[in-house]
Each structure stands twice: as structure tokens, then as C-alpha cells.
Design an enzyme around this catalytic site. Sequence first.
Site, mmCIF file in Angstrom:
data_model
loop_
_atom_site.group_PDB
_atom_site.id
_atom_site.type_symbol
_atom_site.label_atom_id
_atom_site.label_comp_id
_atom_site.label_asym_id
_atom_site.label_seq_id
_atom_site.Cartn_x
_atom_site.Cartn_y
_atom_site.Cartn_z
ATOM 1 N N PHE A 125 -0.766 -26.089 -12.904
ATOM 2 C CA PHE A 125 -2.066 -25.773 -13.488
ATOM 3 C C PHE A 125 -2.205 -24.251 -13.519
ATOM 4 O O PHE A 125 -1.958 -23.600 -12.496
ATOM 5 C CB PHE A 125 -3.151 -26.405 -12.610
ATOM 6 C CG PHE A 125 -4.513 -26.394 -13.211
ATOM 7 C CD1 PHE A 125 -4.792 -27.130 -14.357
ATOM 8 C CD2 PHE A 125 -5.536 -25.666 -12.628
ATOM 9 C CE1 PHE A 125 -6.063 -27.139 -14.904
ATOM 10 C CE2 PHE A 125 -6.822 -25.668 -13.167
ATOM 11 C CZ PHE A 125 -7.080 -26.403 -14.313
ATOM 12 N N ASP A 196 -0.563 -28.883 -4.443
ATOM 13 C CA ASP A 196 -1.861 -29.096 -5.072
ATOM 14 C C ASP A 196 -1.947 -30.583 -5.411
ATOM 15 O O ASP A 196 -1.126 -31.104 -6.178
ATOM 16 C CB ASP A 196 -1.954 -28.211 -6.319
ATOM 17 C CG ASP A 196 -3.303 -28.328 -7.016
ATOM 18 O OD1 ASP A 196 -3.953 -29.375 -6.891
ATOM 19 O OD2 ASP A 196 -3.681 -27.354 -7.707
ATOM 20 N N TYR A 221 -13.699 -33.594 -7.395
ATOM 21 C CA TYR A 221 -14.480 -34.145 -8.514
ATOM 22 C C TYR A 221 -13.669 -35.003 -9.474
ATOM 23 O O TYR A 221 -14.227 -35.530 -10.421
ATOM 24 C CB TYR A 221 -15.185 -33.018 -9.275
ATOM 25 C CG TYR A 221 -14.289 -31.880 -9.728
ATOM 26 C CD1 TYR A 221 -13.520 -31.997 -10.876
ATOM 27 C CD2 TYR A 221 -14.212 -30.697 -9.011
ATOM 28 C CE1 TYR A 221 -12.704 -30.951 -11.283
ATOM 29 C CE2 TYR A 221 -13.400 -29.651 -9.409
ATOM 30 C CZ TYR A 221 -12.643 -29.785 -10.551
ATOM 31 O OH TYR A 221 -11.831 -28.774 -10.947
ATOM 32 N N LYS A 222 -12.352 -35.130 -9.250
ATOM 33 C CA LYS A 222 -11.540 -35.943 -10.170
ATOM 34 C C LYS A 222 -11.475 -37.374 -9.641
ATOM 35 O O LYS A 222 -12.457 -38.097 -9.674
ATOM 36 C CB LYS A 222 -10.177 -35.295 -10.352
ATOM 37 C CG LYS A 222 -10.287 -33.963 -11.115
ATOM 38 C CD LYS A 222 -9.015 -33.166 -11.167
ATOM 39 C CE LYS A 222 -9.255 -31.861 -11.922
ATOM 40 N NZ LYS A 222 -8.237 -30.837 -11.659
ATOM 41 N N ARG A 370 -5.019 -37.145 -23.572
ATOM 42 C CA ARG A 370 -4.768 -37.535 -22.191
ATOM 43 C C ARG A 370 -5.771 -38.592 -21.751
ATOM 44 O O ARG A 370 -6.958 -38.498 -22.074
ATOM 45 C CB ARG A 370 -4.950 -36.250 -21.371
ATOM 46 C CG ARG A 370 -4.552 -36.287 -19.952
ATOM 47 C CD ARG A 370 -4.659 -34.898 -19.375
ATOM 48 N NE ARG A 370 -6.052 -34.533 -19.082
ATOM 49 C CZ ARG A 370 -6.441 -33.782 -18.052
ATOM 50 N NH1 ARG A 370 -5.536 -33.273 -17.226
ATOM 51 N NH2 ARG A 370 -7.704 -33.504 -17.844
#
Length: 411
Positions: A125, A196, A221-222, A370
Site C-alpha cells: 500500500f 501490515d 475499519y475494514k 475490486r
Amino acid sequence: MISRQEAQELDVADPLRARRDLFIIPDKTLYLDGNSLGPLPRHVAKRLAGAVSEEWGQSLIRGWNAHGWFDLPRSLGDRIGKLIGAPPGSVIAADSTSINLVKVLTAALKLRPGRKVILSDSGNFPSDLYVAQGIIKALGGNDELRVVAPEAVEAAIDDDLAVLMLTEVDYRTGRRHDMKKLIARAHQKGGLAIWDLCHSAGAFAVDLIGGNADFAVGCGYKYLNGGPGAPAFAYVRPDLQDKVEPSLAGWMGHAAPFAFDLDYRPARGIDRLRAGTPGVLSMIAMDCALDVWEGVDMQTVRDKSVRLAELFIAEVEGRCGRHGLRLASPRNADERGSQVSFHCEDGYAVMQALIAQGVIGDFRAPDIIRFGLTPLYIGFTDVWDAARILEKVLAERLWDRPEFKKRAAVT
Ligand SMILES: *Cc1c(COP(=O)(O)O)cnc(C)c1O
């Protein structure tokens, strides 16, 4: 490909089926974006409203002791730890993923003096790479960020390695690294490993202790459904904790925050990774959101995720292959996280048109559409319907309209 009725039968037999009632999913919405922002667990709103009106409203400053606000980073960290194979006292909930990465990357570099290489990959990322670049500059520019292709990581681990810094699951393609193997290799060469887990925590079973990871970070939050801007987390291997010299040395990570000493002395253990005052309301929301995992076996989650992905891939390829869609994720489930991505020309507009039809996924530049597969609240009929609507968007060129091509700030 299967019939819709066959998909419905799979839902009837699904052991996680009842979990979806724990979430609020808006009507006429197929939500395949829980890998970007998890939905709201039903009971959170009331709990949060109570925290605002009763705890903040009535207890005021007394709330820090009376309602356990001060301990939230630890207690929430321990709950997250259960989902990522980390023992109690090894995870802290705090700040954002990027900030936690600053903390653990500077700590790891300090633990490997004389070594200069931070090794990462081009599937990482970008924020993680930016953090490494920023730290290298702040430390005087003597360290080096080496970025190789994901397949080349193992071979690039050599005796120069200070820190291997990787995201386990590629945010675009869903490609998953073999964490255990890469950690073993990094250790064999004398380096440390930071992971990560943004697309791992809550997506499948993670085993930080079993894999012997040194450090890990991830967001709330995912797949953990903690709400927009939820606290992130940081993990430090228990035997390394007291060797960490915090670079973000704030008062909340001091051995005695309320002694107000003029000199910094780190707290023992994981608490030294705290910096400033925690976001109490978002911590309460996330703590409450984690209730949906109680009694859930992560292997059941993983099994369903794989079956959802296989159904979705078969349906999308069968229906949309002739419109130019190509699988961007690994075909082998063992090499994949809990998302499926496709290369799609005009992918941005296609995703906007799909969202207008109630199927929410997202777009990642340059051409990836996605879809997150989150077994707690997504069923087999959902992914079957999503594939059919995607086919319609492509076959009828519903995406080919100016309003679907205008880019918003957040994609
Ligand atoms: C979402 C995500 C982040 C987010 O970082 P924040 O600092 O919490 O905004 C970081 N890394 C990866 C791999 C991600 O997917």
C-alpha cells in the site's frame, strides 16, 4: 456456473448465515466493499449514543476511571489480538495504521543498528512506502528503501536486511504472501519483519505468534467493522517489547503519565506504543463492533470466503469474460486473501454504474474493479446476484454515461 436456486441452497446450509442479522445493510444493496469500510453492526449505534450522553455527558472527566477509558487501548488491543493470533498484552489499539507503522518501523530500525535496508514490494500500500521514505529522510538519509516485485521478495532478503516490511494481502489484487516462510527467511539473515494486516485481520485466521512475526500493524475499519477512522492497532512480539525505544514518545506511553516528569521513561510492555490521548468514542464504537466475532471460528470464515470467491469468479468469468473482464487475483485460493479483483477497461465508470445498480465494490487505479468477500454478512445469493448485475452493466453498456466518468475524491 450455477442457478440462483442452487446459490440459495448454499445460503440455507451456511453456518454463518445468522450473523448477517447483526449488521445494518441498507435495502437493495449488495455490499462487496467491507474490505474498504465494514458496515455498521446493529447494536453499535445505541452503545455509542449511551457513551456520548451518559459517559461523556454525565461522568465528564471522571469517565477516564469510571468507564475504563484509559484502559481502552489495551482492552481493545487484546480483543483484536484474539483475531490475529497475538497473546494478551501484545497489541495496542491506537492512532492510524500509518502512524503505527512509523512507531514500529523506527523501533525495528533501532533494533538493527548497522543494517540499512528496508525491503518492501511494489504491491504494498503506497502509504506504507511513503512512511518508510519519510522515516529515512528524518533519520538523515542513510537507510535505503528497496522495493522489488512481490514474487522477488524472498530472493531479495539478504545479509543487508534490517527490516522486511510487507502487507500480507495486496490491496489491489488480493495476492497473499507466505508470511511464515518470509519471516523465517528474514530471521535467518538477521533481519526483522513487520507485517501490515489491513486486509488480513478479520479476513482469515492470522497467527502472529506461530509465524514468529516481530511487529504488525493494521486498521480497524475494514474487516473489523470498527467504523470510519476506527483506531488501528500495533503488535510487538512479547520478548521485544521492552527493547523498543519509542520514537513517538508521548505522555500516554510514559511509565507514569500522571507524574508529569520532565524526562521520558517508557512504560513497560506494549503500553509504550501509546503516544497521546486515545479517541475514546471511536474506541467504544469499535469495542462494541467486535462483539460480532464472539463465538466465530476463523476457519469457518475462511472456508466460506474461499467458496464465495470461487462462486463469484466462476459466475463473473462465465458471464463477463466476453466483455473483456480478466481475473486480477490469484486463481489458487491459498494465494489469495478475502477479495476478488478483475482488470476492467473503463473500470472506474463500470464501478460507478454498478454502484448505481446497488452493487457496491470499488475501483483501484489503473484498471482494477475490486470486490471484498466478507462471510459474516455476505451470502452466496449476493455474489450470484452481483455477477448477474455486473453482466447487465457491461452487456447494456450502462457505464457509458458522462456522470459515471466523473472522478470523486475517494474512489
Ligand atoms: C487501508 C490500508 C491502510 C490505511 O492506513 P491508515 O493510516 O489507517 O489510513 C494502510 N495499509 C494498508 C495495506 C491498507 O490497506
